[in-house]
Scaffold this motif. Structure first.
Motif, PDB file in Angstrom:
ATOM      1  N   UNK A 179       0.817  -1.210   0.000  1.00  0.00           N
ATOM      2  CA  UNK A 179       0.000   0.000   0.000  1.00  0.00           C
ATOM      3  C   UNK A 179       0.853   1.265   0.000  1.00  0.00           C
ATOM      4  N   UNK A 180       2.138   1.135   0.317  1.00  0.00           N
ATOM      5  CA  UNK A 180       3.024   2.300   0.280  1.00  0.00           C
ATOM      6  C   UNK A 180       3.153   2.829  -1.143  1.00  0.00           C
ATOM      7  N   UNK A 181       2.891   2.003  -2.139  1.00  0.00           N
ATOM      8  CA  UNK A 181       2.954   2.477  -3.521  1.00  0.00           C
ATOM      9  C   UNK A 181       1.842   3.478  -3.816  1.00  0.00           C
ATOM     10  N   UNK A 182       0.718   3.380  -3.089  1.00  0.00           N
ATOM     11  CA  UNK A 182      -0.358   4.371  -3.226  1.00  0.00           C
ATOM     12  C   UNK A 182       0.100   5.704  -2.633  1.00  0.00           C
ATOM     13  N   UNK A 183       0.674   5.651  -1.428  1.00  0.00           N
ATOM     14  CA  UNK A 183       1.182   6.872  -0.791  1.00  0.00           C
ATOM     15  C   UNK A 183       2.297   7.506  -1.622  1.00  0.00           C
ATOM     16  N   UNK A 184       3.116   6.674  -2.270  1.00  0.00           N
ATOM     17  CA  UNK A 184       4.196   7.200  -3.111  1.00  0.00           C
ATOM     18  C   UNK A 184       3.631   8.015  -4.267  1.00  0.00           C
ATOM     19  N   UNK A 185       2.524   7.551  -4.815  1.00  0.00           N
ATOM     20  CA  UNK A 185       1.901   8.305  -5.908  1.00  0.00           C
ATOM     21  C   UNK A 185       1.364   9.638  -5.389  1.00  0.00           C
ATOM     22  N   UNK A 186       0.713   9.617  -4.235  1.00  0.00           N
ATOM     23  CA  UNK A 186       0.233  10.866  -3.641  1.00  0.00           C
ATOM     24  C   UNK A 186       1.380  11.846  -3.430  1.00  0.00           C
ATOM     25  N   UNK A 187       2.516  11.345  -2.941  1.00  0.00           N
ATOM     26  CA  UNK A 187       3.677  12.190  -2.675  1.00  0.00           C
ATOM     27  C   UNK A 187       4.187  12.830  -3.963  1.00  0.00           C
ATOM     28  N   UNK A 188       4.302  12.033  -5.011  1.00  0.00           N
ATOM     29  CA  UNK A 188       4.756  12.572  -6.289  1.00  0.00           C
ATOM     30  C   UNK A 188       3.792  13.601  -6.851  1.00  0.00           C
ATOM     31  N   UNK A 189       2.491  13.366  -6.694  1.00  0.00           N
ATOM     32  CA  UNK A 189       1.491  14.314  -7.167  1.00  0.00           C
ATOM     33  C   UNK A 189       1.595  15.637  -6.421  1.00  0.00           C
ATOM     34  N   UNK A 190       1.835  15.569  -5.121  1.00  0.00           N
ATOM     35  CA  UNK A 190       1.921  16.784  -4.314  1.00  0.00           C
ATOM     36  C   UNK A 190       3.151  17.605  -4.683  1.00  0.00           C
ATOM     37  N   UNK A 225       8.127   1.594  -5.805  1.00  0.00           N
ATOM     38  CA  UNK A 225       7.841   2.826  -5.070  1.00  0.00           C
ATOM     39  C   UNK A 225       8.430   4.029  -5.806  1.00  0.00           C
ATOM     40  N   UNK A 226       9.702   3.936  -6.198  1.00  0.00           N
ATOM     41  CA  UNK A 226      10.336   5.056  -6.884  1.00  0.00           C
ATOM     42  C   UNK A 226       9.738   5.295  -8.264  1.00  0.00           C
ATOM     43  N   UNK A 227       9.367   4.239  -8.943  1.00  0.00           N
ATOM     44  CA  UNK A 227       8.749   4.393 -10.254  1.00  0.00           C
ATOM     45  C   UNK A 227       7.362   5.023 -10.142  1.00  0.00           C
ATOM     46  N   UNK A 228       6.659   4.704  -9.064  1.00  0.00           N
ATOM     47  CA  UNK A 228       5.350   5.322  -8.853  1.00  0.00           C
ATOM     48  C   UNK A 228       5.499   6.818  -8.585  1.00  0.00           C
ATOM     49  N   UNK A 229       6.560   7.217  -7.888  1.00  0.00           N
ATOM     50  CA  UNK A 229       6.809   8.644  -7.692  1.00  0.00           C
ATOM     51  C   UNK A 229       7.044   9.323  -9.038  1.00  0.00           C
ATOM     52  N   UNK A 230       7.860   8.700  -9.904  1.00  0.00           N
ATOM     53  CA  UNK A 230       8.117   9.256 -11.228  1.00  0.00           C
ATOM     54  C   UNK A 230       6.843   9.302 -12.067  1.00  0.00           C
ATOM     55  N   UNK A 231       6.046   8.254 -11.963  1.00  0.00           N
ATOM     56  CA  UNK A 231       4.785   8.225 -12.698  1.00  0.00           C
ATOM     57  C   UNK A 231       3.896   9.391 -12.284  1.00  0.00           C
ATOM     58  N   UNK A 232       3.838   9.659 -10.985  1.00  0.00           N
ATOM     59  CA  UNK A 232       3.033  10.767 -10.478  1.00  0.00           C
ATOM     60  C   UNK A 232       3.614  12.116 -10.885  1.00  0.00           C
ATOM     61  N   UNK A 233       4.945  12.247 -10.848  1.00  0.00           N
ATOM     62  CA  UNK A 233       5.587  13.495 -11.252  1.00  0.00           C
ATOM     63  C   UNK A 233       5.248  13.845 -12.698  1.00  0.00           C
ATOM     64  N   UNK A 234       5.103  12.825 -13.536  1.00  0.00           N
ATOM     65  CA  UNK A 234       4.690  13.072 -14.909  1.00  0.00           C
ATOM     66  C   UNK A 234       3.206  13.347 -15.020  1.00  0.00           C
ATOM     67  N   UNK A 235       2.405  12.504 -14.402  1.00  0.00           N
ATOM     68  CA  UNK A 235       0.958  12.614 -14.534  1.00  0.00           C
ATOM     69  C   UNK A 235       0.369  13.872 -13.941  1.00  0.00           C
TER      70      UNK A 235
END
Length: 383
Positions: free
Chosen positions: A41-52, A95-105
């Motif tokens: 579930x930390x991968x969900x939080x990682x996406x939120x972090x990247x989006x923020x 986790x790191x890839x999800x952050x990058x995915x969010x940074x792009x999205x």
């Protein structure tokens, strides 16, 4: 311009699709990556972090270079990161890839709000936001169904391949259909120190901060629901995994329905008055949900409370966006970044707290939702 809500809705839908599509496949992904569902579930939080974090960067860049050039970079990064997620071989990499995915999205979310402000002189911004919410709201409604279907047929990695294809389609529409709504004469070519000054001014301006924080805390409740619903629905109330997408989609349907009434209701009651009514109603609904969870009420009572608050979010989000940005035409991108960062930053915090607090009951989720709505009401009604 008839295609504008569709394109903006697709860009804004990167977040709900990227979060909700793989929720049904989270256990399978966790097993493949050698971990358990709770840890995954930390991968969900990682996406939120990247989006923020990412939205802070895109805002002033879009005000300087226009709306489309940063979108090319952001959506392109989303596509590449989604492809890399499909090939991830460990939880750490994911986790790191999800952050990058969010940074792009997140570029899509910033530009969608900024474009609504750009064309406010041509179209009713509340109605346009409502139509955008219609497209965006369909994403969480359909995503669990689609994600579960893809995972059953082709495995969880295929979900990220689908996201890459969706991003590629959006990129093509940005390049060939989306108009540039910030002409060169309105772009702000200012030094970095002036960008910091803009952020400082916006973060102390109550005209933006009040609706932004109000919707931010309300979003915290929504993200607590997103993070906590798999456990509460499946483990606490014993809803079959195959039915999770049905209930999740039903709740998203309430958000879609109410978002389409926002324009008419705002005309009848005014934006400020309507926002006051909805915020008060959300707090009352949060209290009912908390008490129902504490008393061990049946699932239909719990799902009824959740349906009501998500339907209200269909009013809160477009109203707050228009109220927060209506006075900042010259820095619409930067203002959009502040709004989005507050919403996703509070959402990420809410999800992280819930992850630590989880105890196998429905009380942590209900408590976070009530706390979020209480903070939202405190900000809105404090003059």
């Amino acid at each position: 311009m008839n295609t504008l809500p569709i394109i903006l809705g697709m860009l804004a839908a990167f977040a709900p699709l990227s979060i909700d599509m793989y929720l049904p496949a989270l256990p399978a992904m966790a097993a493949a990556l050698g971990t358990d569902t709770a840890s995954a579930q930390v991968t969900v939080a990682a996406y939120f972090l990247g989006m923020a974090g990412g939205q802070i960067i895109y805002g002033p860049v879009m005000d300087r270079y226009g709306r489309k050039p940063p979108l090319y970079f952001g959506v392109g990064l989303f596509v590449l990161a989604s492809l890399a997620c499909a090939a991830a071989d460990s939880l750490g990499h994911m986790v790191w890839l999800r952050v990058l995915q969010a940074l792009g999205g997140c570029a899509g979310m910033v530009v969608s709000r900024a474009v609504v402000r750009d064309v406010a002189h041509l179209r009713d911004p509340v109605r346009l936001m409502g139509r955008l919410m219609l497209v965006m709201g369909a994403a969480p409604m359909l995503a669990p169904f689609l994600g579960g279907l893809i995972a059953d047929v082709a495995g969880w990695r295929a979900i990220f391949l689908f996201l890459a294809a969706f991003g590629a389609l959006a990129l093509a529409l940005v390049a060939f259909v989306l108009p540039e709504t910030l002409p060169p004469e309105r772009r702000r070519r200012i030094p970095f120190t002036a960008v910091l000054a803009d952020y400082g001014r916006l973060l102390t301006d109550s005209r933006l901060l009040r609706p932004a924080l109000t919707s931010g805390f309300a979003s915290g409740a929504m993200f607590a629901y997103i993070a906590g619903s798999p456990s509460v629905f499946i483990e606490v109330h014993h809803i079959p995994t195959s039915q999770f997408g049905l209930w999740f989609g039903l709740n998203a349907g309430g958000l879609i329905l109410m978002s389409q009434l926002t324009g008419k209701l705002a005309e009848r009651f005014t934006r400020e008055r309507l926002m006051s009514c909805v915020v008060a109603f959300l707090l009352a609904d949060g209290v009912v949900l908390f008490v129902a969870s504490w008393l061990g009420a049946p699932f239909l009572v719990i799902i009824g409370c959740i349906f009501v608050f998500l339907a209200c979010m269909g009013l809160v989000l477009p109203l707050a966006t228009v109220l927060a940005m209506q006075h900042f035409a010259s820095v619409a991108g930067t203002a959009s970044a502040v709004l989005g960062t507050l919403q996703f930053g509070i959402g990420a915090t809410s999800g992280a707290i819930l992850g630590v607090w989880s105890n196998g009951t429905g009380m942590p989720m209900a408590s976070m939702i009530l706390l979020s709505f209480a903070c939202s009401a405190l900000v809105w009604f404090r003059r």
